[in-house]
Design a protein around this motif. Structure first.
Motif, PDB file in Angstrom:
ATOM      1  N   ILE A  17       0.840  -1.207   0.000  1.00 13.31           N
ATOM      2  CA  ILE A  17       0.000   0.000   0.000  1.00 13.31           C
ATOM      3  C   ILE A  17       0.877   1.259   0.000  1.00 13.31           C
ATOM      4  O   ILE A  17       0.637   2.210  -0.750  1.00 13.31           O
ATOM      5  CB  ILE A  17      -0.952  -0.001   1.210  1.00 13.31           C
ATOM      6  CG1 ILE A  17      -2.015  -1.081   1.043  1.00 13.31           C
ATOM      7  CG2 ILE A  17      -1.602   1.365   1.402  1.00 13.31           C
ATOM      8  CD1 ILE A  17      -2.886  -1.322   2.273  1.00 13.31           C
ATOM      9  N   SER A  31       1.218   4.210  -2.760  1.00 16.34           N
ATOM     10  CA  SER A  31       0.939   5.578  -2.320  1.00 16.34           C
ATOM     11  C   SER A  31       2.090   6.513  -2.673  1.00 16.34           C
ATOM     12  O   SER A  31       1.867   7.615  -3.173  1.00 16.34           O
ATOM     13  CB  SER A  31       0.693   5.610  -0.810  1.00 16.34           C
ATOM     14  OG  SER A  31      -0.367   4.747  -0.469  1.00 16.34           O
ATOM     15  N   ARG A  56       4.249   6.258  -5.027  1.00 15.29           N
ATOM     16  CA  ARG A  56       4.314   6.465  -6.478  1.00 15.29           C
ATOM     17  C   ARG A  56       3.212   7.437  -6.937  1.00 15.29           C
ATOM     18  O   ARG A  56       3.478   8.439  -7.597  1.00 15.29           O
ATOM     19  CB  ARG A  56       4.154   5.114  -7.181  1.00 15.29           C
ATOM     20  CG  ARG A  56       4.363   5.154  -8.686  1.00 15.29           C
ATOM     21  CD  ARG A  56       3.987   3.832  -9.327  1.00 15.29           C
ATOM     22  NE  ARG A  56       2.562   3.563  -9.152  1.00 15.29           N
ATOM     23  CZ  ARG A  56       2.059   2.395  -8.746  1.00 15.29           C
ATOM     24  NH1 ARG A  56       2.855   1.389  -8.468  1.00 15.29           N
ATOM     25  NH2 ARG A  56       0.755   2.224  -8.621  1.00 15.29           N
ATOM     26  N   TYR A  89      -7.517   1.059   9.454  1.00 14.46           N
ATOM     27  CA  TYR A  89      -6.617   2.033   8.864  1.00 14.46           C
ATOM     28  C   TYR A  89      -7.104   3.411   9.243  1.00 14.46           C
ATOM     29  O   TYR A  89      -8.313   3.679   9.266  1.00 14.46           O
ATOM     30  CB  TYR A  89      -6.609   1.935   7.333  1.00 14.46           C
ATOM     31  CG  TYR A  89      -5.960   0.689   6.794  1.00 14.46           C
ATOM     32  CD1 TYR A  89      -4.600   0.460   6.991  1.00 14.46           C
ATOM     33  CD2 TYR A  89      -6.697  -0.250   6.090  1.00 14.46           C
ATOM     34  CE1 TYR A  89      -3.996  -0.693   6.492  1.00 14.46           C
ATOM     35  CE2 TYR A  89      -6.102  -1.394   5.589  1.00 14.46           C
ATOM     36  CZ  TYR A  89      -4.751  -1.616   5.795  1.00 14.46           C
ATOM     37  OH  TYR A  89      -4.164  -2.741   5.306  1.00 14.46           O
ATOM     38  N   ARG A 144     -10.837   5.993  -5.695  1.00 18.89           N
ATOM     39  CA  ARG A 144     -10.051   4.752  -5.762  1.00 18.89           C
ATOM     40  C   ARG A 144     -10.102   4.015  -4.425  1.00 18.89           C
ATOM     41  O   ARG A 144     -10.215   2.788  -4.370  1.00 18.89           O
ATOM     42  CB  ARG A 144      -8.599   5.048  -6.147  1.00 18.89           C
ATOM     43  CG  ARG A 144      -8.438   5.749  -7.494  1.00 18.89           C
ATOM     44  CD  ARG A 144      -7.063   5.521  -8.089  1.00 18.89           C
ATOM     45  NE  ARG A 144      -5.939   5.977  -7.271  1.00 18.89           N
ATOM     46  CZ  ARG A 144      -5.450   7.225  -7.255  1.00 18.89           C
ATOM     47  NH1 ARG A 144      -6.001   8.168  -8.017  1.00 18.89           N
ATOM     48  NH2 ARG A 144      -4.422   7.545  -6.499  1.00 18.89           N
ATOM     49  N   ASP A 150     -11.396   0.058  -3.262  1.00 19.68           N
ATOM     50  CA  ASP A 150     -10.267  -0.830  -2.956  1.00 19.68           C
ATOM     51  C   ASP A 150     -10.731  -1.953  -2.022  1.00 19.68           C
ATOM     52  O   ASP A 150     -11.159  -1.680  -0.894  1.00 19.68           O
ATOM     53  CB  ASP A 150      -9.144  -0.011  -2.313  1.00 19.68           C
ATOM     54  CG  ASP A 150      -7.831  -0.776  -2.290  1.00 19.68           C
ATOM     55  OD1 ASP A 150      -7.857  -1.995  -2.033  1.00 19.68           O
ATOM     56  OD2 ASP A 150      -6.786  -0.158  -2.514  1.00 19.68           O
TER      57      ASP A 150
HETATM   58  C1  LIG Z   1      -5.532   1.897   3.583  1.00 18.04           C
HETATM   59  C2  LIG Z   1      -5.174   2.254   2.166  1.00 18.04           C
HETATM   60  C3  LIG Z   1      -4.520   3.475   1.910  1.00 18.04           C
HETATM   61  C4  LIG Z   1      -4.193   3.835   0.606  1.00 18.04           C
HETATM   62  N1  LIG Z   1      -3.574   5.035   0.381  1.00 18.04           N
HETATM   63  C5  LIG Z   1      -3.309   5.417  -0.887  1.00 18.04           C
HETATM   64  C6  LIG Z   1      -2.707   6.680  -1.158  1.00 18.04           C
HETATM   65  O1  LIG Z   1      -2.388   7.475  -0.272  1.00 18.04           O
HETATM   66  N2  LIG Z   1      -2.459   6.987  -2.461  1.00 18.04           N
HETATM   67  C7  LIG Z   1      -2.775   6.149  -3.486  1.00 18.04           C
HETATM   68  O2  LIG Z   1      -2.532   6.510  -4.640  1.00 18.04           O
HETATM   69  N3  LIG Z   1      -3.324   4.952  -3.256  1.00 18.04           N
HETATM   70  C8  LIG Z   1      -3.603   4.568  -1.984  1.00 18.04           C
HETATM   71  N4  LIG Z   1      -4.166   3.337  -1.763  1.00 18.04           N
HETATM   72  C9  LIG Z   1      -4.411   2.450  -2.909  1.00 18.04           C
HETATM   73  C10 LIG Z   1      -5.634   2.870  -3.671  1.00 18.04           C
HETATM   74  O3  LIG Z   1      -6.804   2.374  -3.020  1.00 18.04           O
HETATM   75  C11 LIG Z   1      -5.600   2.286  -5.112  1.00 18.04           C
HETATM   76  O4  LIG Z   1      -5.473   0.892  -5.048  1.00 18.04           O
HETATM   77  C12 LIG Z   1      -4.436   2.835  -5.894  1.00 18.04           C
HETATM   78  O5  LIG Z   1      -4.363   4.238  -5.783  1.00 18.04           O
HETATM   79  C13 LIG Z   1      -4.586   2.448  -7.371  1.00 18.04           C
HETATM   80  O6  LIG Z   1      -3.401   2.775  -7.978  1.00 18.04           O
HETATM   81  P1  LIG Z   1      -3.095   2.456  -9.513  1.00 18.04           P
HETATM   82  O7  LIG Z   1      -4.116   3.236 -10.291  1.00 18.04           O
HETATM   83  O8  LIG Z   1      -1.702   2.945  -9.699  1.00 18.04           O
HETATM   84  O9  LIG Z   1      -3.235   0.972  -9.647  1.00 18.04           O
HETATM   85  C14 LIG Z   1      -4.497   2.963  -0.458  1.00 18.04           C
HETATM   86  C15 LIG Z   1      -5.141   1.745  -0.196  1.00 18.04           C
HETATM   87  C16 LIG Z   1      -5.479   1.388   1.100  1.00 18.04           C
HETATM   88  C17 LIG Z   1      -6.156   0.084   1.369  1.00 18.04           C
END
Ligand SMILES: Cc1cc2nc3c(=O)[nH]c(=O)nc-3n(C[C@H](O)[C@H](O)[C@H](O)COP(=O)(O)O)c2cc1C
Length: 143
Positions: free
Chosen positions: A25, A29, A31, A49, A66, A70
Motif C-alpha cells: 500500500i 501511495s 508512487r 486504517y 479509488r 479498494d
Molecule cells: C488503507 C489504504 C490506503 C491507501 N492510500 C493510498 C494513497 O495514499 N495513495 C494512493 O494513490 N493509493 C492509496 N491506496 C491504494 C488505492 O486504493 C488504489 O489501489 C491505488 O491508488 C490504485 O493505484 P493504480 O491506479 O496505480 O493501480 C491505499 C489503499 C489502502 C487500502
C-alpha cells in the motif's frame, strides 16, 4: 491554492499486522501521491486504517474514489475534510505513522467513542510521524 486535508478511518479486510500488506500500500501511495501532489500519513492498527491525506481538491477526490473501490478495506468513514493554507505532512508522500504504545492507547480511546475527534487523530498522526525512529517510516518525497 485549493489545498484540502481529510482524515478517514476504514476496516481492513486483510491483516494490518502484515508488513507485506502495508508495504505494498505504501509503495503504491508513494508512487501515485508524488505524481498527484498529495502528502499524508497512514496508521494501521487493530484491523483499522487511519489515514490523513492533503493536497489539491481534485486529486483528493480522485483518490477517495479509488479508495472506496479498494477491496483491501471496507466501511471507509470520512471523519473530516476541510480547506487549509498549509500542509501538516509536507514532503511525506505517505508517511508510515508508527503506532507507538502511546498512539495505540490514544487511538483505542478515540475509536471507542461514537465520534472520534479528527483533530486529535491528526495531531497523533503528526506526532507519530515526527518521532518515528525508523528511516523506512520516514521515507520522504524526493526533491
Ligand atoms: C488503507 C489504504 C490506503 C491507501 N492510500 C493510498 C494513497 O495514499 N495513495 C494512493 O494513490 N493509493 C492509496 N491506496 C491504494 C488505492 O486504493 C488504489 O489501489 C491505488 O491508488 C490504485 O493505484 P493504480 O491506479 O496505480 O493501480 C491505499 C489503499 C489502502 C487500502
Amino acid at each position: 491554492m485549493g489545498l484540502e486535508r481529510l482524515v478517514y478511518e476504514s476496516t481492513a479486510t486483510g491483516s494490518t499486522n502484515s508488513l507485506g500488506n502495508l508495504a505494498v500500500i505504501l509503495a503504491e501511495s508513494h508512487r501515485n501521491n508524488a505524481r498527484d501532489g498529495l502528502s499524508g500519513a497512514l496508521a494501521a492498527h487493530a484491523d483499522r486504517y487511519i489515514q490523513a491525506i492533503e493536497g489539491p481538491r481534485a486529486a483528493l477526490d480522485a483518490l477517495l474514489r479509488r479508495l472506496e473501490d479498494d477491496p483491501r478495506h471496507r466501511d471507509l468513514r470520512l471523519l473530516d475534510r476541510f480547506t487549509t493554507d498549509h500542509r501538516m505532512f509536507e514532503g511525506w508522500t505517505m508517511a508510515n505513522a508508527r503506532v507507538t504504545p502511546a498512539l495505540e492507547r490514544l487511538l483505542d480511546t478515540m475509536m471507542a467513542r461514537d465520534v472520534p475527534s479528527p483533530s486529535w487523530i491528526l495531531m497523533a498522526l503528526r506526532e507519530a510521524v515526527a518521532t518515528a525512529p525508523d528511516i523506512e517510516c520516514r521515507r520522504r518525497q524526493a526533491g
